[in-house]
Design a protein around this motif. Structure first.
Motif, PDB file in Angstrom:
ATOM      1  N   GLU B 111      -3.857  -2.135  -7.130  1.00  0.00           N
ATOM      2  CA  GLU B 111      -3.121  -1.816  -5.885  1.00  0.00           C
ATOM      3  C   GLU B 111      -3.683  -0.546  -5.239  1.00  0.00           C
ATOM      4  O   GLU B 111      -3.823  -0.452  -4.018  1.00  0.00           O
ATOM      5  CB  GLU B 111      -1.639  -1.538  -6.193  1.00  0.00           C
ATOM      6  CG  GLU B 111      -0.826  -2.741  -6.580  1.00  0.00           C
ATOM      7  CD  GLU B 111      -0.376  -3.543  -5.376  1.00  0.00           C
ATOM      8  OE1 GLU B 111      -0.172  -2.949  -4.307  1.00  0.00           O
ATOM      9  OE2 GLU B 111      -0.249  -4.768  -5.519  1.00  0.00           O
ATOM     10  N   ILE B 112      -3.957   0.444  -6.083  1.00  0.00           N
ATOM     11  CA  ILE B 112      -4.465   1.727  -5.588  1.00  0.00           C
ATOM     12  C   ILE B 112      -5.840   1.544  -4.945  1.00  0.00           C
ATOM     13  O   ILE B 112      -6.129   2.146  -3.906  1.00  0.00           O
ATOM     14  CB  ILE B 112      -4.512   2.755  -6.751  1.00  0.00           C
ATOM     15  CG1 ILE B 112      -3.085   3.111  -7.175  1.00  0.00           C
ATOM     16  CG2 ILE B 112      -5.302   3.994  -6.369  1.00  0.00           C
ATOM     17  CD1 ILE B 112      -3.003   3.902  -8.467  1.00  0.00           C
ATOM     18  N   ALA B 113      -6.669   0.702  -5.563  1.00  0.00           N
ATOM     19  CA  ALA B 113      -8.005   0.442  -5.000  1.00  0.00           C
ATOM     20  C   ALA B 113      -7.872  -0.179  -3.603  1.00  0.00           C
ATOM     21  O   ALA B 113      -8.623   0.153  -2.686  1.00  0.00           O
ATOM     22  CB  ALA B 113      -8.797  -0.473  -5.934  1.00  0.00           C
ATOM     23  N   MET B 114      -6.875  -1.072  -3.446  1.00  0.00           N
ATOM     24  CA  MET B 114      -6.614  -1.664  -2.114  1.00  0.00           C
ATOM     25  C   MET B 114      -6.237  -0.576  -1.107  1.00  0.00           C
ATOM     26  O   MET B 114      -6.729  -0.556   0.024  1.00  0.00           O
ATOM     27  CB  MET B 114      -5.439  -2.642  -2.188  1.00  0.00           C
ATOM     28  CG  MET B 114      -5.762  -3.971  -2.800  1.00  0.00           C
ATOM     29  SD  MET B 114      -4.399  -5.157  -2.522  1.00  0.00           S
ATOM     30  CE  MET B 114      -5.031  -6.049  -1.084  1.00  0.00           C
ATOM     31  N   MET B 115      -5.314   0.306  -1.524  1.00  0.00           N
ATOM     32  CA  MET B 115      -4.864   1.369  -0.633  1.00  0.00           C
ATOM     33  C   MET B 115      -6.027   2.287  -0.273  1.00  0.00           C
ATOM     34  O   MET B 115      -6.132   2.764   0.867  1.00  0.00           O
ATOM     35  CB  MET B 115      -3.747   2.177  -1.305  1.00  0.00           C
ATOM     36  CG  MET B 115      -2.448   1.398  -1.482  1.00  0.00           C
ATOM     37  SD  MET B 115      -1.390   2.087  -2.798  1.00  0.00           S
ATOM     38  CE  MET B 115      -0.635   3.461  -1.927  1.00  0.00           C
ATOM     39  N   HIS B 119      -7.594   3.747   3.332  1.00  0.00           N
ATOM     40  CA  HIS B 119      -7.403   5.150   3.711  1.00  0.00           C
ATOM     41  C   HIS B 119      -8.566   6.100   3.437  1.00  0.00           C
ATOM     42  O   HIS B 119      -8.529   7.240   3.892  1.00  0.00           O
ATOM     43  CB  HIS B 119      -6.150   5.714   3.009  1.00  0.00           C
ATOM     44  CG  HIS B 119      -4.880   5.058   3.452  1.00  0.00           C
ATOM     45  ND1 HIS B 119      -4.199   4.148   2.679  1.00  0.00           N
ATOM     46  CD2 HIS B 119      -4.172   5.164   4.606  1.00  0.00           C
ATOM     47  CE1 HIS B 119      -3.125   3.732   3.330  1.00  0.00           C
ATOM     48  NE2 HIS B 119      -3.084   4.320   4.496  1.00  0.00           N
ATOM     49  N   ALA B 120      -9.559   5.677   2.661  1.00  0.00           N
ATOM     50  CA  ALA B 120     -10.634   6.618   2.287  1.00  0.00           C
ATOM     51  C   ALA B 120     -11.398   7.103   3.526  1.00  0.00           C
ATOM     52  O   ALA B 120     -11.687   6.312   4.422  1.00  0.00           O
ATOM     53  CB  ALA B 120     -11.587   5.955   1.303  1.00  0.00           C
ATOM     54  N   THR B 121     -11.715   8.395   3.557  1.00  0.00           N
ATOM     55  CA  THR B 121     -12.539   8.930   4.644  1.00  0.00           C
ATOM     56  C   THR B 121     -14.019   8.762   4.286  1.00  0.00           C
ATOM     57  O   THR B 121     -14.354   8.620   3.101  1.00  0.00           O
ATOM     58  CB  THR B 121     -12.268  10.437   4.848  1.00  0.00           C
ATOM     59  OG1 THR B 121     -12.677  11.127   3.656  1.00  0.00           O
ATOM     60  CG2 THR B 121     -10.800  10.715   5.103  1.00  0.00           C
ATOM     61  N   PRO B 122     -14.906   8.752   5.280  1.00  0.00           N
ATOM     62  CA  PRO B 122     -16.349   8.657   4.987  1.00  0.00           C
ATOM     63  C   PRO B 122     -16.794   9.734   3.990  1.00  0.00           C
ATOM     64  O   PRO B 122     -17.631   9.472   3.122  1.00  0.00           O
ATOM     65  CB  PRO B 122     -16.993   8.873   6.359  1.00  0.00           C
ATOM     66  CG  PRO B 122     -15.959   8.431   7.344  1.00  0.00           C
ATOM     67  CD  PRO B 122     -14.645   8.791   6.738  1.00  0.00           C
ATOM     68  N   SER B 158      -6.790   9.563  -5.157  1.00  0.00           N
ATOM     69  CA  SER B 158      -6.600  10.534  -4.068  1.00  0.00           C
ATOM     70  C   SER B 158      -6.803   9.898  -2.694  1.00  0.00           C
ATOM     71  O   SER B 158      -6.227  10.349  -1.712  1.00  0.00           O
ATOM     72  CB  SER B 158      -7.582  11.704  -4.208  1.00  0.00           C
ATOM     73  OG  SER B 158      -7.355  12.369  -5.422  1.00  0.00           O
ATOM     74  N   CYS B 159      -7.646   8.855  -2.651  1.00  0.00           N
ATOM     75  CA  CYS B 159      -7.895   8.169  -1.377  1.00  0.00           C
ATOM     76  C   CYS B 159      -6.740   7.270  -0.961  1.00  0.00           C
ATOM     77  O   CYS B 159      -6.718   6.756   0.148  1.00  0.00           O
ATOM     78  CB  CYS B 159      -9.155   7.304  -1.468  1.00  0.00           C
ATOM     79  SG  CYS B 159     -10.645   8.235  -1.747  1.00  0.00           S
ATOM     80  N   SER B 160      -5.813   7.023  -1.872  1.00  0.00           N
ATOM     81  CA  SER B 160      -4.735   6.061  -1.592  1.00  0.00           C
ATOM     82  C   SER B 160      -3.754   6.572  -0.548  1.00  0.00           C
ATOM     83  O   SER B 160      -3.052   5.798   0.088  1.00  0.00           O
ATOM     84  CB  SER B 160      -3.974   5.740  -2.877  1.00  0.00           C
ATOM     85  OG  SER B 160      -3.201   6.881  -3.271  1.00  0.00           O
ATOM     86  N   GLY B 161      -3.684   7.901  -0.409  1.00  0.00           N
ATOM     87  CA  GLY B 161      -2.687   8.472   0.493  1.00  0.00           C
ATOM     88  C   GLY B 161      -1.305   8.570  -0.126  1.00  0.00           C
ATOM     89  O   GLY B 161      -0.353   8.970   0.528  1.00  0.00           O
ATOM     90  N   ASN B 162      -1.185   8.212  -1.425  1.00  0.00           N
ATOM     91  CA  ASN B 162       0.102   8.297  -2.128  1.00  0.00           C
ATOM     92  C   ASN B 162       0.064   9.497  -3.074  1.00  0.00           C
ATOM     93  O   ASN B 162      -0.757   9.555  -4.002  1.00  0.00           O
ATOM     94  CB  ASN B 162       0.350   6.993  -2.900  1.00  0.00           C
ATOM     95  CG  ASN B 162       1.688   6.988  -3.611  1.00  0.00           C
ATOM     96  OD1 ASN B 162       2.004   7.906  -4.363  1.00  0.00           O
ATOM     97  ND2 ASN B 162       2.478   5.953  -3.388  1.00  0.00           N
TER      98      ASN B 162
END
Lengths: 239, 239
Positions: B111-115, B119-122, B158-162
């Motif tokens: 799930e986190i990989a999906m998020m 949301h990940a920035t370049p 950290s990229c998940s935004g959660n």
């Protein structure tokens, strides 16, 4: 440990605290077991009573030990789980935090409800039914049911047979209660009904049904926090 | 707090520790920020230097503060997350614990990989690619890649935004490393490839692909622990 090595600059009291923790684990001391007194520990570890006392204080503040006056020092029921084990105190936006916590519950608890349907014993099912009754009573009499609610979710997690979720679910559920005041926004009837549906499905070994009922329950919860977030945004755009 | 109330029998040093923690939060002190010295705190709280010192020791042992000799006392990077925040030290069967941890990772990380793909920035994607390179280098030169591995999974979280998963994933991943020695059983090639696939899918905003790659990665891991469990059972049935 007949003599202490002063490796890696760790303060002596911290090293002694580690030693006592290992002693508890190696000797399979259960929750509530009494540990040797200061004098006995001093002899075992070969350090001063002052250092022993300091090490015990460290373990008390880590919630690994608890002191009962006049009775001695015991392995704490908290088993080293501090008040805020995930450091969520440091997350600033508390409403977003509540939504993020519900999002994690949505990943975990429907799966856990399925596992509980496979593993719960008849005794555990009986206890969960009683817990549903208690929560209903609290809600109907207008009292705070948060703690009883966390207890039910912890019981479901305990039925899963997974030792990690059993520790994780109370941490996550308590965090919501601690960081966001939701007592006035409780979903009375929805909570009573979805709780019962989860437990009934577990009792009937209907894993899919337990999963769905848990989703339903959490989705009601999510709506409350989402509404709260919207209201806060509106409020801050006005002021 | 000009004078302290001695409510609910909590020791004075614990109350002062709570006060200092609230001071940090109310004043938005960030990780690495310096807190007032003993003298200033003593004036603010109106208690003895000995009590201040004891309160600081409590916060150091809870990993909320850290003392740097000659420089002062600072908000710790650990942000109150202790070495074993979930109390897993007290779970006895460590191989089952490792499987239970993987089972929780299976609930969360796909799930986190999906998020993360959403949301990940370049910049974050660039960093994760470099981290994949580093892990590959470590594996190919036969060195321990566990820490670098945990770091990559934390970056994805950290990229998940959660904000909760960001704190939870390193806790769960480190626990496996601490409680079960897996260094000799590392899945070299599979780890290199599935890590890259996860990060590439995130870079391509392919959320479903990132989820699948994460499942693949975790399933390889699960097999290792399951094999370990089988071997242990065989061994104990022989002896």
């Amino acid at each position: 440990m007949s003599s202490l090595e002063f490796y890696n600059g760790k303060p002596l009291a911290e090293q002694v605290a580690d030693y006592i923790l290992n002693y508890i684990i190696d000797n399979n001391l259960e929750v509530g077991a009494k540990i040797p007194n200061e004098f006995e520990l001093g002899k075992m570890i070969n350090v001063s009573r002052t250092t022993i006392r300091e090490a015990i204080k460290i373990l008390v503040s880590r919630q690994i030990l608890e002191i009962r006056r006049g009775a001695g020092t015991f392995v704490s029921e908290r088993q080293g789980i501090t008040d805020d084990p995930l450091g969520l105190t440091f997350v600033k936006d508390k409403t977003k935090l509540a939504l993020d916590l519900v999002s994690v519950r949505l990943m975990l608890e429907p799966e856990i409800a399925m596992m509980a349907a496979d593993h719960a014993t008849p005794e555990q099912i009986g206890e969960m039914k009683l817990q549903c009754d208690q929560i209903e009573e609290l809600i109907k009499s207008g009292r705070d049911h948060m703690e009883a609610d966390i207890r039910l979710h912890t019981m479901i997690a305990s039925c899963s047979g997974n030792s990690v979720v059993e520790k994780l679910i109370p941490v996550i559920n308590s965090s919501i209660a601690v960081f966001v005041d939701v007592t006035n926004r409780a979903l009375g009837q929805e909570t009573i009904e979805t709780h019962r549906e989860i437990v009934n499905c577990i009792a009937e070994r209907d894993a899919e049904g337990a999963k769905c009922a848990m989703y339903m329950h959490l989705i009601y919860n999510r709506r409350v926090f989402r509404q709260l977030e919207k209201e806060e945004k509106q409020l801050s755009s006005i002021t």
